[in-house]
Design a protein around this motif. Structure first.
Motif, PDB file in Angstrom:
ATOM      1  N   THR A   1       5.224  -8.945 -12.637  1.00 30.71           N
ATOM      2  CA  THR A   1       5.375  -8.912 -11.177  1.00 30.71           C
ATOM      3  C   THR A   1       4.212  -8.172 -10.536  1.00 30.71           C
ATOM      4  O   THR A   1       3.663  -8.620  -9.511  1.00 30.71           O
ATOM      5  N   ILE A   2       3.822  -7.063 -11.120  1.00 28.50           N
ATOM      6  CA  ILE A   2       2.672  -6.306 -10.619  1.00 28.50           C
ATOM      7  C   ILE A   2       1.428  -7.190 -10.629  1.00 28.50           C
ATOM      8  O   ILE A   2       0.680  -7.242  -9.641  1.00 28.50           O
ATOM      9  N   ASN A   3       1.214  -7.880 -11.727  1.00 21.62           N
ATOM     10  CA  ASN A   3       0.042  -8.759 -11.833  1.00 21.62           C
ATOM     11  C   ASN A   3       0.105  -9.911 -10.839  1.00 21.62           C
ATOM     12  O   ASN A   3      -0.928 -10.339 -10.313  1.00 21.62           O
TER      13      ASN A   3
ATOM     14  N   VAL B   1       6.160  -4.544  -2.012  1.00 21.59           N
ATOM     15  CA  VAL B   1       4.835  -5.105  -2.295  1.00 21.59           C
ATOM     16  C   VAL B   1       3.743  -4.204  -1.718  1.00 21.59           C
ATOM     17  O   VAL B   1       2.755  -3.896  -2.398  1.00 21.59           O
ATOM     18  N   TYR B   2       3.916  -3.776  -0.482  1.00 19.20           N
ATOM     19  CA  TYR B   2       2.917  -2.877   0.109  1.00 19.20           C
ATOM     20  C   TYR B   2       2.874  -1.538  -0.627  1.00 19.20           C
ATOM     21  O   TYR B   2       1.797  -0.964  -0.831  1.00 19.20           O
ATOM     22  N   CYS B   3       4.017  -1.022  -1.050  1.00 14.25           N
ATOM     23  CA  CYS B   3       4.038   0.224  -1.828  1.00 14.25           C
ATOM     24  C   CYS B   3       3.298   0.045  -3.147  1.00 14.25           C
ATOM     25  O   CYS B   3       2.517   0.917  -3.557  1.00 14.25           O
ATOM     26  N   ARG B   4       3.539  -1.070  -3.807  1.00 17.76           N
ATOM     27  CA  ARG B   4       2.864  -1.344  -5.080  1.00 17.76           C
ATOM     28  C   ARG B   4       1.358  -1.397  -4.880  1.00 17.76           C
ATOM     29  O   ARG B   4       0.579  -0.858  -5.673  1.00 17.76           O
ATOM     30  N   ASP B   5       0.926  -2.058  -3.802  1.00 14.23           N
ATOM     31  CA  ASP B   5      -0.505  -2.161  -3.527  1.00 14.23           C
ATOM     32  C   ASP B   5      -1.100  -0.795  -3.210  1.00 14.23           C
ATOM     33  O   ASP B   5      -2.210  -0.469  -3.653  1.00 14.23           O
ATOM     34  N   LEU B   6      -0.368   0.041  -2.483  1.00  8.58           N
ATOM     35  CA  LEU B   6      -0.857   1.390  -2.188  1.00  8.58           C
ATOM     36  C   LEU B   6      -1.003   2.213  -3.467  1.00  8.58           C
ATOM     37  O   LEU B   6      -1.973   2.964  -3.621  1.00  8.58           O
ATOM     38  N   LEU B   7      -0.068   2.062  -4.378  1.00 11.18           N
ATOM     39  CA  LEU B   7      -0.196   2.734  -5.674  1.00 11.18           C
ATOM     40  C   LEU B   7      -1.500   2.342  -6.362  1.00 11.18           C
ATOM     41  O   LEU B   7      -2.220   3.192  -6.884  1.00 11.18           O
ATOM     42  N   ASP B   8      -1.801   1.040  -6.346  1.00 10.01           N
ATOM     43  CA  ASP B   8      -3.035   0.555  -6.972  1.00 10.01           C
ATOM     44  C   ASP B   8      -4.276   1.122  -6.281  1.00 10.01           C
ATOM     45  O   ASP B   8      -5.194   1.604  -6.943  1.00 10.01           O
ATOM     46  N   VAL B   9      -4.291   1.039  -4.960  1.00 15.55           N
ATOM     47  CA  VAL B   9      -5.460   1.487  -4.201  1.00 15.55           C
ATOM     48  C   VAL B   9      -5.732   2.975  -4.431  1.00 15.55           C
ATOM     49  O   VAL B   9      -6.884   3.387  -4.531  1.00 15.55           O
TER      50      VAL B   9
END
Length: 106
Positions: free
Chosen positions: A5-7, A63-71
């Motif tokens: 899911t992350i990918n 989804v936005y939280c996951r992207d913020l974690l990545d950034v």
């Protein structure tokens, strides 16, 4: 969240070249906006709501939280456990059980 899911989220953003717009500030704003859209699902009733709409808005927040974690290069388990450690100290079971008081009032 499982790796597949992350990918999938990462690929979605990459395929559209949207990473250029995903600064930490923009993502934090987007999380807030989507959280408010989630709240809107319950605007007029605590018990009558469209579960499908709730799921869609909650997914947007995640989804936005996951992207913020990545950034920011953060690990979700690490930061959640860090915060849980803090919360357990602020809200000891013997004082907080069954109470909705803020830790400063316990």
């Amino acid at each position: 969240m499982i790796e597949a899911t992350i990918n999938r989220i990462r690929k979605f953003i990459s395929d559209r070249d949207w990473g250029q717009y995903h600064s930490p500030a923009n993502l934090a704003k987007s999380i807030s906006i989507e959280a408010n859209e989630l709240l809107e699902c319950f605007q007029w009733s605590d018990t009558e709501y469209d579960l499908q709409h709730v799921k869609e808005e909650l997914a947007d927040v995640l989804v936005y939280c996951r992207d913020l974690l990545d950034v920011l290069g953060l690990d979700e388990d690490e930061i959640v456990n860090m915060k849980m450690d803090m919360n357990e100290k602020k809200y000891p079971v013997d004082k907080a059980r069954g109470s909705s008081k803020k830790y400063t009032e316990l």
